[in-house]
Design an enzyme around this catalytic site. Sequence first.
Site, mmCIF file in Angstrom:
data_model
loop_
_atom_site.group_PDB
_atom_site.id
_atom_site.type_symbol
_atom_site.label_atom_id
_atom_site.label_comp_id
_atom_site.label_asym_id
_atom_site.label_seq_id
_atom_site.Cartn_x
_atom_site.Cartn_y
_atom_site.Cartn_z
ATOM 1 N N SER A 192 0.838 -1.190 0.000
ATOM 2 C CA SER A 192 0.000 0.000 0.000
ATOM 3 C C SER A 192 0.879 1.248 0.000
ATOM 4 C CB SER A 192 -0.969 -0.038 1.183
ATOM 5 O OG SER A 192 -1.974 0.942 1.058
ATOM 6 N N GLU A 310 -8.969 -5.168 -4.722
ATOM 7 C CA GLU A 310 -8.383 -4.163 -3.830
ATOM 8 C C GLU A 310 -9.435 -3.203 -3.264
ATOM 9 O OE1 GLU A 310 -5.176 -3.725 -2.970
ATOM 10 O OE2 GLU A 310 -3.925 -4.646 -4.509
ATOM 11 N N HIS A 400 -7.727 -5.398 -0.571
ATOM 12 C CA HIS A 400 -6.498 -4.696 -0.240
ATOM 13 C C HIS A 400 -5.974 -5.181 1.110
ATOM 14 C CE1 HIS A 400 -3.693 -1.357 -0.508
ATOM 15 N NE2 HIS A 400 -4.034 -0.943 0.698
#
Length: 489
Positions: A192, A310, A400
């Site tokens: 991330s 995600e 995610h």
Amino acid sequence: MTETREGVVETAQGRVRGQKTGAVWSWMGIPFAAPPVGPLRFRAPQPPRPWTGVREASRAAATAIQPGTFPAPLDGLFNQRSEDCLFLNVWSHAADGRKRPVVVWIHGGSYETGSGDGYRGHLLAEQGDIVFVSINYRLGALAFLNLRGLFDDERFDANVGLLDQVAALRWVKENIAAFGGDPERVTIAGESAGSGSVVSLMVMEAARGLFHGAIAQSAGLTLTTDWEDSLRIAQEFAGQLGVGRDTRERLWQLPASHLLRAMHATKKTRPEGFMTRPYFDGQVLPASLEEAYARPTPDVPLLIGSNLDEHRYFTVLRVPVLPLTRARLANTLMIRLGAQPADELLRLYPDDARGLTDLGSDLSFTMPSIHFSERHVRHAPVWRYRLDYPSPLFKLGAMHALDLFLLFPFPSLVSRLLLGRATPELTALQQRFQRHWLHFVREGRPGDGWPAYDLEKRQTLLFNLSDQVVSDPQGERRRAWAGRDAPVR
């Protein structure tokens, strides 16, 4: 320099005492830069201060103060938070001069939350016979606020959160041999915002020569914003504090709690978007996304990828960091690309839940990751992956951050909630993911069964209970995007 019976290691700044758990030693809370407080607030990190005697390094130190928009995966919530936060942690089999491969982990959390302490590296260090380093860096307004541009004042440095990461890498280069690591085999890795940091370091002159491989999980350069947007955020933040050009001296005098309140207030003006984050400044980073893509990246191997679903993490859990609705995603595309190109892309995504997931995932993670890969692969080896294994919780899918739970030993209850029951097939998936990851850290390639990515076949490894290699997954959408990226707002 060798390990003593008490786990004491000598660094350039002084001696530290760690502790041994099982087969692995850990040294926690080692300062890699001077405390960024007082006159050093908003400044580039300065060299760490030496100490006398033996510094106890058996527990984590303070993490960065942060507004806490959402809990990054187990981000060290129970640790003290402070402006004095530039510490790192080391896990190694032994400080025995063997020169093991080193990985430096950069945590995620939208550049606003998180810490290195939430990612314990003991199992990866033991399984791969590597040295694992996790780092803190400054977050939010103390790290990525464009006060230099707002006030035309050189006492404010740009992108100091990224410069913190460079300072940590310099510390590793100077000291990691004392912990049994090889300073000439350092891989940077992150997920991330940590992945965004990895690709940012790959286009930063200040980071050249400090790493020899890179792992980027779920982000590209588009998490970085442009100069104009960074000025708008800085102006809003200063306004929340009642600070202007003539009163900017107050920014060094105000307590951290006042800055946190201003961060919260500024965040409310951007209900579905990032607040402070890296920005293209022409000094620490290139001046624009286009210049960043044009800048040659170092000749190091890259392992890079993203997760199939995600965006579902943000919509299902209502995390207001990215645009959550089709309308807001469309507005981001229109601002960056113009009405006609935006409409052409939007036609590829049905106006339903699946279409929203694919659009949000492609805009923020998948396409920027592919575009960075396709520039880097022209001169250095690249391996791409996609995680397809779906979380059974709330139909989150391959959301995610799910890859983190394949890689790190988070508490079993949390892992079971997100990954499901520990079946032999799921355990085998975790082992394969870790094995490829560690093989890349050790050898600069992820091992058998994972072909390198190229611009002809675009072979990508899809991780699931049964893995498969696919040529150019999402090829139709990739061709439609054709290198066009829209920074996330």
